[in-house]
Design a protein around this motif. Structure first.
Motif, short mmCIF file in Angstrom:
data_model
loop_
_atom_site.label_atom_id
_atom_site.label_comp_id
_atom_site.label_asym_id
_atom_site.label_seq_id
_atom_site.Cartn_x
_atom_site.Cartn_y
_atom_site.Cartn_z
N VAL A 12 41.64 51.75 38.64
CA VAL A 12 41.73 50.39 38.13
C VAL A 12 41.91 49.44 39.31
O VAL A 12 42.80 49.65 40.15
CB VAL A 12 42.91 50.24 37.14
N ARG A 13 41.07 48.42 39.37
CA ARG A 13 41.13 47.44 40.46
C ARG A 13 42.02 46.27 40.02
O ARG A 13 41.81 45.69 38.97
CB ARG A 13 39.73 46.94 40.80
N THR B 206 42.19 42.06 45.06
CA THR B 206 42.28 40.60 45.07
C THR B 206 43.73 40.15 45.12
O THR B 206 44.57 40.69 44.39
CB THR B 206 41.61 40.01 43.80
N LEU B 207 44.00 39.17 45.98
CA LEU B 207 45.32 38.55 46.05
C LEU B 207 45.18 37.08 45.68
O LEU B 207 44.23 36.41 46.10
CB LEU B 207 45.92 38.68 47.45
N ASP C 119 40.14 42.95 49.86
CA ASP C 119 38.84 42.28 49.99
C ASP C 119 38.89 40.77 49.77
O ASP C 119 38.26 40.02 50.51
CB ASP C 119 37.84 42.88 48.98
N HIS C 120 39.63 40.33 48.75
CA HIS C 120 39.55 38.92 48.35
C HIS C 120 40.92 38.27 48.35
O HIS C 120 41.89 38.83 47.84
CB HIS C 120 38.95 38.79 46.94
N GLY C 121 40.98 37.05 48.89
CA GLY C 121 42.17 36.22 48.80
C GLY C 121 41.77 34.87 48.24
O GLY C 121 40.94 34.17 48.83
N GLU D 194 36.04 37.20 39.84
CA GLU D 194 36.42 37.90 38.61
C GLU D 194 35.77 39.27 38.48
O GLU D 194 36.32 40.17 37.83
CB GLU D 194 36.08 37.06 37.37
N SER D 195 34.62 39.48 39.10
CA SER D 195 33.96 40.78 39.03
C SER D 195 34.60 41.81 39.94
O SER D 195 34.26 43.00 39.89
CB SER D 195 32.47 40.65 39.37
N ALA D 196 35.58 41.38 40.78
CA ALA D 196 36.18 42.27 41.77
C ALA D 196 37.40 43.01 41.24
O ALA D 196 37.91 43.92 41.89
CB ALA D 196 36.57 41.48 43.02
#
Length: 356
Positions: free
Chosen positions: A21-22, A50-51, A69-71, A83-85
């Protein structure tokens, strides 16, 4: 005594070892960054992708430092960026902000793990539950004691009759908040952000909810007293709090809590045949002390610090998402705690017994 302890499995809840689960982590305070994030990264069934924080710059800086990966900022989260991450969110903001992030996550179809207490008031907590029901997304409230092996073992022992019929419960949770976080303007001391107060909302909930989990009984009446003394606590009523609760089947419970005291945590359940004493009870390294007749045994789980408890909690939640299995504790379970906390504050304010 030995026959009561032989059959225990630490992860009696696990149904799958496949998949991942991401997670998006919302609210990057010290607990999220120092405890929740490494807990997920060391888990079997989760990963952080994601943060989400107040600014893109802060979120991306922490993302880069932790290999995420994402901030993104709070505004970008609400706009649906990245949202897809991620598949699920962990809401670790101050209490009064939980609802707005739950609403957005639910609109995006994401599973939600929301920190306790669910929100700042009963009314807002109801909206959290209704939002997730309407969107048909899983909602779990983050009671990490539910997956601590010592607590789960205690629950099994109570169910199997180790203590006989439960008679009484004593819970205590105290800590020196201003030494831990030397800021008199912190959100836990601001009722607009914390909710009804500070000690019961943040600490007393551990004793109350863990007792509910262990005994499968809810309070039916409460009475309480509160006071505040230090200048930093002038806006909240409960620097110190004590409550007497009557649980179903006439089990009596006493709780004491303070955000301005020596650190101590204990939950002791006494029955007609024996006693189970969790001491320390909360905040990692929970020790289980068992007494029955003239025999006493201590069971310690030395590796279970805060991070390990969170790892179990996240893996439990991931397991339920991957297996499409209902979660416990769900939103309605968390909402009951909000009602109990509200009743404790009402009882202190009115100096009357409040029935639930």
């Amino acid at each position: 005594m030995k026959e009561w302890l032989d059959s225990y499995e630490e992860r009696d809840w696990q149904t799958t070892t496949d998949g991942s689960v991401r997670y998006a982590l919302i609210g990057l305070g010290w607990w999220t960054v120092d405890v929740a994030l490494p807990a997920i990264e060391s888990s079997e069934l989760g990963e952080v992708t994601t943060l989400v924080s107040s600014t893109t710059e802060k979120a991306q800086r922490l993302a880069d430092a932790n290999g995420v990966d994402h901030g993104i900022s709070y505004d970008e989260f609400h706009e649906g960026k990245a949202e897809s991450a991620y598949d699920a969110v962990y809401v670790g903001t101050p209490n009064a902000f939980h609802l707005e992030y739950v609403e957005t996550a639910a609109s995006l179809g994401k599973a939600i793990l929301c920190e306790k207490p669910m929100e700042s008031t009963v009314e807002r907590a109801k909206r959290v539950v209704e939002t997730c029901d309407d969107a048909d997304v899983p909602l779990m409230v983050a009671y990490r004691m539910h997956t601590d092996p010592a607590v789960r073992r205690a629950r099994d022992l109570i169910e199997s009759g180790f203590i006989g019929e439960p008679v009484s419960v004593y819970g205590n949770n105290t800590q020196p908040l201003l030494k831990m976080i030397p800021d008199e303007d912190q959100w836990r001391l601001d009722p607009e952000l914390s909710g009804y107060g500070t000690s019961v909302m943040d600490l007393g909930i551990y004793s109350i909810n863990t007792a509910r989990f262990l005994l499968d009984r809810d309070p039916v009446a409460v009475q309480s007293q509160m006071s505040s003394h230090h200048d930093a606590f002038e806006d909240v009523p409960d620097e110190r709090s004590g409550a007497l609760l009557v649980l179903e089947d006439d089990v009596k419970m006493v709780t004491t809590d303070s955000q301005n005291a020596h650190e101590d945590t204990q939950l002791k359940i006494t029955g007609t045949e024996g006693q189970i004493d969790l001491h320390p009870a909360f905040h990692g390294k929970c020790s289980l002390h068992l007494s029955r007749n003239d025999t006493k045994v201590t069971v310690e789980h030395e590796t279970f610090d805060d991070e390990r408890e969170m790892r179990e909690e996240f893996d439990y939640f991931s397991d339920r998402i991957l297996s499409d299995t209902p979660v416990y504790a769900d939103g309605r379970h968390g909402l009951e705690d909000m009602r109990i906390i509200s009743a404790i504050h009402e009882a202190a304010r009115t100096n009357e017994v409040v029935e639930l």
